[in-house]
Structures are given as structure tokens and as C-alpha cells.
Design a protein around this motif. Structure first.
Motif, PDB file in Angstrom:
ATOM      1  N   GLY A  87       0.828  -1.198   0.000  1.00 18.53           N
ATOM      2  CA  GLY A  87       0.000   0.000   0.000  1.00 18.53           C
ATOM      3  C   GLY A  87       0.863   1.248   0.000  1.00 18.53           C
ATOM      4  O   GLY A  87       2.095   1.184   0.058  1.00 18.53           O
ATOM      5  N   GLU A  88       0.221   2.394  -0.041  1.00 15.18           N
ATOM      6  CA  GLU A  88       0.905   3.678  -0.191  1.00 15.18           C
ATOM      7  C   GLU A  88       1.982   3.945   0.851  1.00 15.18           C
ATOM      8  O   GLU A  88       2.965   4.629   0.564  1.00 15.18           O
ATOM      9  CB  GLU A  88      -0.117   4.808  -0.111  1.00 15.18           C
ATOM     10  N   ASN A  89       1.825   3.429   2.063  1.00  9.67           N
ATOM     11  CA  ASN A  89       2.795   3.697   3.119  1.00  9.67           C
ATOM     12  C   ASN A  89       3.895   2.648   3.213  1.00  9.67           C
ATOM     13  O   ASN A  89       4.666   2.638   4.168  1.00  9.67           O
ATOM     14  CB  ASN A  89       2.079   3.823   4.471  1.00  9.67           C
ATOM     15  N   ARG A 124       3.807  -0.945  -5.824  1.00  2.61           N
ATOM     16  CA  ARG A 124       3.066  -0.161  -4.836  1.00  2.61           C
ATOM     17  C   ARG A 124       1.796   0.285  -5.547  1.00  2.61           C
ATOM     18  O   ARG A 124       1.819   0.663  -6.714  1.00  2.61           O
ATOM     19  CB  ARG A 124       3.859   1.058  -4.383  1.00  2.61           C
ATOM     20  N   CYS A 125       0.679   0.215  -4.838  1.00  2.00           N
ATOM     21  CA  CYS A 125      -0.575   0.655  -5.441  1.00  2.00           C
ATOM     22  C   CYS A 125      -1.556   1.068  -4.359  1.00  2.00           C
ATOM     23  O   CYS A 125      -1.340   0.818  -3.175  1.00  2.00           O
ATOM     24  CB  CYS A 125      -1.183  -0.436  -6.320  1.00  2.00           C
ATOM     25  N   GLY A 126      -2.633   1.684  -4.794  1.00  2.00           N
ATOM     26  CA  GLY A 126      -3.691   2.072  -3.883  1.00  2.00           C
ATOM     27  C   GLY A 126      -4.733   0.978  -3.770  1.00  2.00           C
ATOM     28  O   GLY A 126      -4.635  -0.076  -4.415  1.00  2.00           O
ATOM     29  N   VAL A 127      -5.744   1.229  -2.981  1.00  5.59           N
ATOM     30  CA  VAL A 127      -6.823   0.275  -2.771  1.00  5.59           C
ATOM     31  C   VAL A 127      -7.458  -0.081  -4.115  1.00  5.59           C
ATOM     32  O   VAL A 127      -7.729   0.790  -4.936  1.00  5.59           O
ATOM     33  CB  VAL A 127      -7.886   0.869  -1.816  1.00  5.59           C
ATOM     34  N   GLY A 129      -6.036  -1.735  -6.521  1.00  4.62           N
ATOM     35  CA  GLY A 129      -5.065  -1.854  -7.603  1.00  4.62           C
ATOM     36  C   GLY A 129      -4.933  -3.295  -8.075  1.00  4.62           C
ATOM     37  O   GLY A 129      -5.201  -4.237  -7.339  1.00  4.62           O
ATOM     38  N   ASP A 156     -10.919  -3.999  -1.841  1.00  7.97           N
ATOM     39  CA  ASP A 156     -10.566  -3.177  -0.674  1.00  7.97           C
ATOM     40  C   ASP A 156      -9.124  -3.377  -0.211  1.00  7.97           C
ATOM     41  O   ASP A 156      -8.807  -3.174   0.950  1.00  7.97           O
ATOM     42  CB  ASP A 156     -11.539  -3.453   0.475  1.00  7.97           C
ATOM     43  N   ARG A 159      -4.838  -1.615   1.597  1.00  7.12           N
ATOM     44  CA  ARG A 159      -4.957  -0.312   2.259  1.00  7.12           C
ATOM     45  C   ARG A 159      -3.553   0.250   2.444  1.00  7.12           C
ATOM     46  O   ARG A 159      -2.564  -0.458   2.269  1.00  7.12           O
ATOM     47  CB  ARG A 159      -5.683  -0.471   3.592  1.00  7.12           C
ATOM     48  N   ALA A 160      -3.456   1.505   2.818  1.00  2.00           N
ATOM     49  CA  ALA A 160      -2.156   2.189   2.874  1.00  2.00           C
ATOM     50  C   ALA A 160      -1.132   1.452   3.722  1.00  2.00           C
ATOM     51  O   ALA A 160       0.060   1.442   3.404  1.00  2.00           O
ATOM     52  CB  ALA A 160      -2.339   3.611   3.384  1.00  2.00           C
ATOM     53  N   ASP A 161      -1.568   0.808   4.800  1.00  2.00           N
ATOM     54  CA  ASP A 161      -0.653   0.129   5.723  1.00  2.00           C
ATOM     55  C   ASP A 161      -0.691  -1.393   5.572  1.00  2.00           C
ATOM     56  O   ASP A 161      -0.425  -2.117   6.530  1.00  2.00           O
ATOM     57  CB  ASP A 161      -0.994   0.519   7.167  1.00  2.00           C
TER      58      ASP A 161
END
Length: 194
Positions: A87-89, A124-127, A129, A156, A159-161
Motif C-alpha cells: 500500500g501507499e505507506n 506499490r498501489c492504492g486500494v 489496484g 478493498d 490499504r495504505a498500511d
């Protein structure tokens, strides 16, 4: 289990026709995907040992789930692949820690072998992806009919984490392969190449 798993998703795919022609027997793929908490989200860490250990555990768990989804013995798996999306983080090295140092051994153990490298990808991708899992023959990398892939998406995740980790196995190569090269029934399976 060292991983904090939010969910496990299993997907099966069976291709019965291609370009209006029957695929007999059908090409079958199965993916098992774990969505896990990223213990290093938003943090730089020099030592990624916890993720390496998680990769080893997930290799065994996800391979067993994917093989069970196909309803075959692990020794009948013909190709395999692995992938992870942070995720993003997270950072790509988090995915690499899960996929590379120790994941392969339990995958091969569940299949009763696998001389070839396990193809892999990371991103790396967002929800929501997509994750493209590359596939190759488990015993001989030069079997062109088994150069393939499976696209995975969980609405879903990650998620970022989180980290989304996937294992894909098949019971055959691509539907209607015809680009030449070494055939499945011609391999020696000694060096991972032929």
C-alpha cells in the motif's frame, strides 16, 4: 503465524474456449492472496527479517490454499508465480523481503519440487489496484507454453498500511499454445532451464 492477516481470498479460473475453439482439457489457474498488515508501514527499517519470516509462512499457507482450490495433488502443478503489492505507506523492499529470501522453499515443498525460479513481481498501489502475477513452468524455464500470468484485484486492498501477497499455480500452460519451444512432456527438470 507472524503475519497479521486481514483476509485471504482464493480465486480459480478455468478457460474452456479460446477464439471459438475448445480448450481440452481446460486451462486452470488458482490464486491464493493474503492481505496482511505491513509492520514497517511509514517507517524505514534496515532489518526486514520479520517480513522475510512472514514470506516463508505465507509461501506454505498460500500454496496449500491454491493447490486445494485446483483440487489436485501439488505434484500435478505445472506452473507457478508469486507477487506482492504494498500500500501507499510501504516500499518495494517490503514486498521483496516477503517474496525473495525464503518464500520459494515452502512453495516448492508443497509442490514436491520446482527446479525453476518462481517468477515474481512487486509494486506499490492504492486500494483496488491490480496485481499481475507472472507464471512460468515450475521445473523448466524454457517451456514457452507456460509463460503466462494471472491478474488479481481485491476491491478493498491493499490499504495504505497493508501488503497484498499472492501465489498462483496452474495445472497446464496457456490455452492453445503454438509458439514453439520445449514442450511440457519433453522436460528433464534437472537444471531449472530444460
Amino acid at each position: 503465524m507472524k503475519a497479521t492477516i486481514r483476509k485471504i481470498v482464493t480465486i480459480t479460473e478455468e478457460v474452456a474456449t479460446e477464439m471459438g475453439r475448445p480448450v481440452d482439457p481446460p486451462t486452470r489457474r488458482a490464486a491464493a492472496i493474503a492481505v496482511i498488515a505491513n509492520p514497517f508501514a511509514s517507517t524505514y527499517a534496515e532489518d526486514l527479517t520479520p517480513l522475510i519470516e512472514i514470506g516463508e509462512e505465507l509461501g506454505a499457507l498460500l500454496t496449500a490454499r491454491a493447490v486445494a482450490a485446483l483440487g489436485i495433488d501439488g505434484s500435478r502443478v505445472q506452473s507457478y508465480g508469486k507477487a506482492a503489492a504494498v500500500g501507499e505507506n510501504g516500499e518495494l523492499e517490503h514486498a521483496a523481503a516477503i517474496l525473495h529470501p525464503k518464500m520459494g522453499a515452502p512453495v516448492r515443498a508443497a509442490l514436491g519440487g520446482g527446479a525453476a525460479l518462481v517468477p515474481s513481481s512487486k509494486k506499490r498501489c492504492g486500494v483496488g489496484g491490480t496485481l499481475d502475477v507472472p507464471l512460468g513452468h515450475k521445473d523448466a524455464a524454457y517451456v514457452r507454453s507456460h509463460f503466462d500470468g494471472m491478474e488479481i484485484r481485491i476491491a478493498d486492498a491493499p490499504r495504505a498500511d497493508e501488503i497484498m501477497v499472492a501465489i498462483v499455480v496452474t495445472d497446464s500452460g496457456r490455452p492453445l499454445p503454438r509458439v514453439g519451444g520445449l514442450k511440457h512432456d519433453e522436460i528433464k527438470g534437472e537444471d531449472g532451464l530444460r
